[in-house]
Design a protein around this motif. Structure first.
Motif, mmCIF file in Angstrom:
data_model
loop_
_atom_site.group_PDB
_atom_site.id
_atom_site.type_symbol
_atom_site.label_atom_id
_atom_site.label_comp_id
_atom_site.label_asym_id
_atom_site.label_seq_id
_atom_site.Cartn_x
_atom_site.Cartn_y
_atom_site.Cartn_z
ATOM 1 N N GLN A 32 3.431 27.066 35.574
ATOM 2 C CA GLN A 32 3.175 26.531 36.912
ATOM 3 C C GLN A 32 1.727 26.087 37.087
ATOM 4 O O GLN A 32 0.913 26.810 37.658
ATOM 5 C CB GLN A 32 3.578 27.595 37.946
ATOM 6 C CG GLN A 32 5.089 27.791 37.887
ATOM 7 C CD GLN A 32 5.593 28.968 38.668
ATOM 8 O OE1 GLN A 32 4.953 29.995 38.720
ATOM 9 N NE2 GLN A 32 6.759 28.814 39.269
ATOM 10 N N PHE A 33 1.416 24.901 36.567
ATOM 11 C CA PHE A 33 0.070 24.353 36.715
ATOM 12 C C PHE A 33 0.193 22.935 37.257
ATOM 13 O O PHE A 33 0.774 22.062 36.617
ATOM 14 C CB PHE A 33 -0.681 24.397 35.381
ATOM 15 C CG PHE A 33 -0.884 25.819 34.944
ATOM 16 C CD1 PHE A 33 -1.903 26.577 35.490
ATOM 17 C CD2 PHE A 33 -0.003 26.418 34.068
ATOM 18 C CE1 PHE A 33 -2.059 27.911 35.145
ATOM 19 C CE2 PHE A 33 -0.147 27.745 33.713
ATOM 20 C CZ PHE A 33 -1.178 28.495 34.246
ATOM 21 N N ALA A 34 -0.328 22.751 38.450
ATOM 22 C CA ALA A 34 -0.079 21.507 39.177
ATOM 23 C C ALA A 34 -0.931 20.355 38.642
ATOM 24 O O ALA A 34 -2.000 20.565 38.074
ATOM 25 C CB ALA A 34 -0.385 21.729 40.645
ATOM 26 N N GLU A 112 16.881 24.353 42.009
ATOM 27 C CA GLU A 112 17.783 24.619 40.888
ATOM 28 C C GLU A 112 17.033 24.545 39.574
ATOM 29 O O GLU A 112 15.979 23.902 39.479
ATOM 30 C CB GLU A 112 18.831 23.493 40.823
ATOM 31 C CG GLU A 112 20.103 23.717 41.572
ATOM 32 C CD GLU A 112 21.009 22.504 41.346
ATOM 33 O OE1 GLU A 112 21.170 21.732 42.313
ATOM 34 O OE2 GLU A 112 21.526 22.324 40.218
ATOM 35 N N ASP A 113 17.641 25.126 38.554
ATOM 36 C CA ASP A 113 17.127 25.037 37.193
ATOM 37 C C ASP A 113 17.530 23.659 36.643
ATOM 38 O O ASP A 113 18.731 23.366 36.514
ATOM 39 C CB ASP A 113 17.759 26.172 36.370
ATOM 40 C CG ASP A 113 17.323 26.144 34.913
ATOM 41 O OD1 ASP A 113 16.738 25.138 34.480
ATOM 42 O OD2 ASP A 113 17.609 27.130 34.213
ATOM 43 N N PHE A 114 16.564 22.831 36.331
ATOM 44 C CA PHE A 114 16.887 21.486 35.843
ATOM 45 C C PHE A 114 17.683 21.539 34.547
ATOM 46 O O PHE A 114 18.528 20.685 34.290
ATOM 47 C CB PHE A 114 15.599 20.676 35.627
ATOM 48 C CG PHE A 114 15.840 19.339 34.988
ATOM 49 C CD1 PHE A 114 16.466 18.323 35.692
ATOM 50 C CD2 PHE A 114 15.453 19.099 33.670
ATOM 51 C CE1 PHE A 114 16.715 17.087 35.093
ATOM 52 C CE2 PHE A 114 15.698 17.872 33.068
ATOM 53 C CZ PHE A 114 16.331 16.866 33.782
ATOM 54 N N THR A 115 17.420 22.552 33.720
ATOM 55 C CA THR A 115 18.046 22.563 32.396
ATOM 56 C C THR A 115 19.548 22.875 32.472
ATOM 57 O O THR A 115 20.258 22.710 31.489
ATOM 58 C CB THR A 115 17.377 23.577 31.445
ATOM 59 O OG1 THR A 115 17.679 24.902 31.879
ATOM 60 C CG2 THR A 115 15.883 23.382 31.358
ATOM 61 N N CYS A 131 7.158 13.359 35.073
ATOM 62 C CA CYS A 131 7.249 14.820 35.006
ATOM 63 C C CYS A 131 6.060 15.452 34.295
ATOM 64 O O CYS A 131 5.590 14.949 33.277
ATOM 65 C CB CYS A 131 8.544 15.200 34.273
ATOM 66 S SG CYS A 131 8.908 16.954 34.353
ATOM 67 N N ASN A 132 5.614 16.556 34.867
ATOM 68 C CA ASN A 132 4.669 17.465 34.205
ATOM 69 C C ASN A 132 5.501 18.731 33.993
ATOM 70 O O ASN A 132 5.539 19.600 34.862
ATOM 71 C CB ASN A 132 3.474 17.694 35.136
ATOM 72 C CG ASN A 132 2.555 18.789 34.651
ATOM 73 O OD1 ASN A 132 2.758 19.382 33.593
ATOM 74 N ND2 ASN A 132 1.537 19.097 35.448
ATOM 75 N N PRO A 133 6.223 18.809 32.871
ATOM 76 C CA PRO A 133 7.190 19.894 32.704
ATOM 77 C C PRO A 133 6.495 21.228 32.438
ATOM 78 O O PRO A 133 5.311 21.241 32.095
ATOM 79 C CB PRO A 133 7.967 19.456 31.459
ATOM 80 C CG PRO A 133 7.024 18.618 30.688
ATOM 81 C CD PRO A 133 6.123 17.941 31.689
HETATM 82 C C1 LIG Z 1 3.673 22.146 35.287
HETATM 83 S S1 LIG Z 1 4.380 22.472 36.852
HETATM 84 C C2 LIG Z 1 4.374 20.872 37.567
HETATM 85 C C3 LIG Z 1 4.572 20.861 39.032
HETATM 86 C C4 LIG Z 1 4.394 19.507 39.687
HETATM 87 N N1 LIG Z 1 5.367 18.535 39.245
HETATM 88 C C5 LIG Z 1 3.016 18.968 39.424
HETATM 89 O O1 LIG Z 1 2.880 18.097 38.575
HETATM 90 O O2 LIG Z 1 2.067 19.431 40.049
HETATM 91 C C6 LIG Z 1 6.040 22.754 36.388
HETATM 92 C C7 LIG Z 1 6.963 23.185 37.524
HETATM 93 O O3 LIG Z 1 8.271 23.333 36.969
HETATM 94 C C8 LIG Z 1 8.899 24.465 37.537
HETATM 95 N N2 LIG Z 1 9.942 24.889 36.610
HETATM 96 C C9 LIG Z 1 9.851 25.737 35.559
HETATM 97 N N3 LIG Z 1 11.024 25.843 34.936
HETATM 98 C C10 LIG Z 1 11.882 25.028 35.595
HETATM 99 C C11 LIG Z 1 13.255 24.718 35.432
HETATM 100 N N4 LIG Z 1 13.955 25.254 34.450
HETATM 101 N N5 LIG Z 1 13.813 23.840 36.293
HETATM 102 C C12 LIG Z 1 13.087 23.279 37.297
HETATM 103 N N6 LIG Z 1 11.798 23.563 37.512
HETATM 104 C C13 LIG Z 1 11.195 24.416 36.668
HETATM 105 C C14 LIG Z 1 7.770 25.448 37.727
HETATM 106 O O4 LIG Z 1 8.097 26.428 38.696
HETATM 107 C C15 LIG Z 1 6.625 24.535 38.151
HETATM 108 O O5 LIG Z 1 6.604 24.391 39.542
#
Ligand SMILES: C[S@@+](CC[C@H](N)C(=O)[O-])C[C@H]1O[C@@H](n2cnc3c(N)ncnc32)[C@H](O)[C@@H]1O
Length: 510
Positions: A32-34, A112-115, A131-133
């Protein structure tokens, strides 16, 4: 830099408050890094110029957090062009307040969990995925979860991800079925995939399943994420197969709009290149190269003791604990304590250094140690509960035995910063002593022809050392890897690839 607009200001406040409620460890677990505002704007502006100007945009962010990219989408695209916007967020802690923030906007934020989400039918797919995954490393993903993700990615894009793959690569593979034909994707991901083995399937995906457009690598000295030490890249591709003769833009440093360097690399050259981070600084590798360092040296990392404090001692420590000095051999201290690049030796082979250290070098069974060296036996017993079970010691027999690494005449510091005060991230040291080294160094053992020549010619070692230090930093960096914070690192295999025709020229022709 212009001031953020009101909604972005509110989002930033929300981001700070959500982040501060969590520990660093919790945020690491879900990556979780924005994305900072400016970078998000830069990314969306780049997306803007790649999409046809009249195309209604269907936007997806599979890991949306509080919505930094959605916010940038609103700043960059006219609202009339935004036909649909969807985001996925697994963590309610960010997702719920983000939903409240974006109420009244046409963002469908799914908690939801995207995966595990079902990808849309053809007409419903997205033509812009940004996306910033989550950067979650593989050892935080359980085996059954890995198996599930591997199968799902295989299903989505026909690529088999490797076992050491981080979560971000699975996101990239899974999103394939969400992207419309001819749609554009921009992924902000760690640069590491360009060089490491687990990145190979990702590279194959980028070369064979889509048209890779551009990889922009940020200068790691200029960290994009203050709180996550990674060196990141933005990878851009379009969903259609590349045509023959396709070229990919590699850029580095500066911003997406104004990179410090850029070069186009033919996709065919990328198929053959294991280390993509050499671009754009270096050109395509020439295949007909001459001899390399690997032809003259066996290159190995120094000793990984498992616990330096326990196994490496000063002369005074050895005397105080009444340990047998004959079971210790000299070892160089870490690079920052070795100020000169030539290590001279005392008559007994000990390095002439202010800080002289010795490593326990004993393979005798414990019973024999007890009989012959009772004080060493006591020392080992005292350390056993803590040290013997540690990762490296556990797999050794006996647990206190060290790898066999005799002194090498040349050693190299293989981790360093490009902006180090001496201007060189790597140093080659001429070791005239009998000291071995720990794994903060690489050891260069001359192979037979060179070893014979060195035995016959005392001056040759200095010439070779001179040559090693004259290798341009750029050449060494072309082999090494860059980490966050501008840290460069070279593996033995990479050092072995460095051209070394000059050494051939120094050897007797017969
Ligand atoms: C790197 S952060 C990017 C957040 C935002 N998009 C940004 O760029 O500031 C990744 C985000 O993905 C969320 N995340 C982690 N696993 C996920 C999953 N399986 N499905 C959806 N979101 C997930 C995290 O909680 C986090 O908020």
């Amino acid at each position: 830099m212009s001031a953020p607009n009101p909604i972005e200001t509110r989002r930033l406040l929300l981001q700070t408050s959500c982040d501060s409620d969590k520990t660093q460890r919790e945020r690491n677990r879900l990556g979780q890094f924005a994305t900072p505002t400016e970078l998000a704007t830069d990314v969306l502006q780049h997306a803007y110029v790649q999409l046809p100007t009249d195309l209604p945009v269907r936007f997806l962010d599979p890991a949306i957090g509080t919505g930094s990219f959605y916010s940038a989408l609103l700043r960059v695209f006219p609202s009339a062009r935004i036909a649909k916007a969807v985001g996925y967020e697994i963590d309610d802690h960010y997702g719920r307040p983000a939903r409240t923030l974006w109420q009244g906007h046409r963002l469908d934020l799914k908690l939801e969990d995207f995966t595990t989400a079902r990808s849309p039918n053809d007409g419903e797919k997205f033509n812009l995925i940004i996306c910033n995954p989550p950067y979650v490393r593989h050892h935080h993903i359980g085996i059954s979860e890995k198996n599930r993700l591997q199968a799902a990615v295989m299903d989505a894009c026909g690529v088999k991800m490797a076992g050491l793959t981080g979560l971000y690569c699975y996101f990239l593979g899974l999103a394939h079925t969400w992207l419309a034909d001819d749609g554009i994707a921009g992924w902000l991901i760690p640069s590491e995939f360009m060089d490491v083995n687990y990145g190979e399937p990702v590279k194959q995906y980028l070369l064979n399943q889509v048209e890779l457009l551009r990889i922009h690598r940020f200068n790691p000295n200029d960290l994009q994420f203050g709180d996550a030490l990674v060196s990141s890249s933005v990878v851009w591709f379009r969903k259609h197969r590349a045509t023959t003769g396709h070229e990919v833009e590699f850029s580095y440093g500066g911003t997406l709009a104004k990179p410090s360097q850029s070069r186009f690399v033919p996709a065919v050259a990328l198929q053959a290149e294991a280390k993509w981070s050499r671009f754009p600084i270096s050109d395509v590798r020439m295949t007909a190269t001459g001899p390399t360092l690997g032809d003259f040296f066996k290159i190995q990392r120094g000793i990984a003791t498992g616990n330096n404090k326990f196994f490496i001692k000063s002369r005074a420590d050895i005397a105080t604990a009444n340990l047998p000095p004959e079971l210790f051999k000299p070892i160089l201290p870490g690079p920052r304590h070795v100020l000169r690049d030539i290590i001279e030796a005392e008559a007994d082979g000990t390095p002439k250094l202010d800080r002289q250290l010795f490593i326990l070098d004993c393979r005798l069974p414990e019973m024999e140690i007890q009989r012959r060296y009772p004080s060493l036996w006591e020392y080992l017993q005292a350390g056993k509960p803590d040290v013997s079970g540690r990762y490296l010691c556990r797999y050794r027999s006996p647990w206190y035995a060290q790898e066999n690494r005799p002194a090498a005449p040349f050693v190299c510091t293989y981790m360093g910063r490009g902006n180090a005060s001496h201007g060189r991230p790597f140093r080659f040291i001429l070791n005239l002593s009998q000291a071995t080294v720990a794994n903060v160094y690489l050891m260069l053992y001359p192979k037979p022809p060179l070893a014979c020549a060195l035995a016959d010619n005392r001056e040759l070692a200095r010439k070779i050392w001179g040559f090693l230090n004259s290798i341009e930093t750029k050449t060494l960096l072309g082999e090494g890897r860059v980490y966050g914070g501008g840290l460069y690192k070279m593996e033995p295999r990479e050092l072995a690839n460095v051209p070394a025709g000059a050494i051939a020229a120094m050897l007797p022709t017969e």
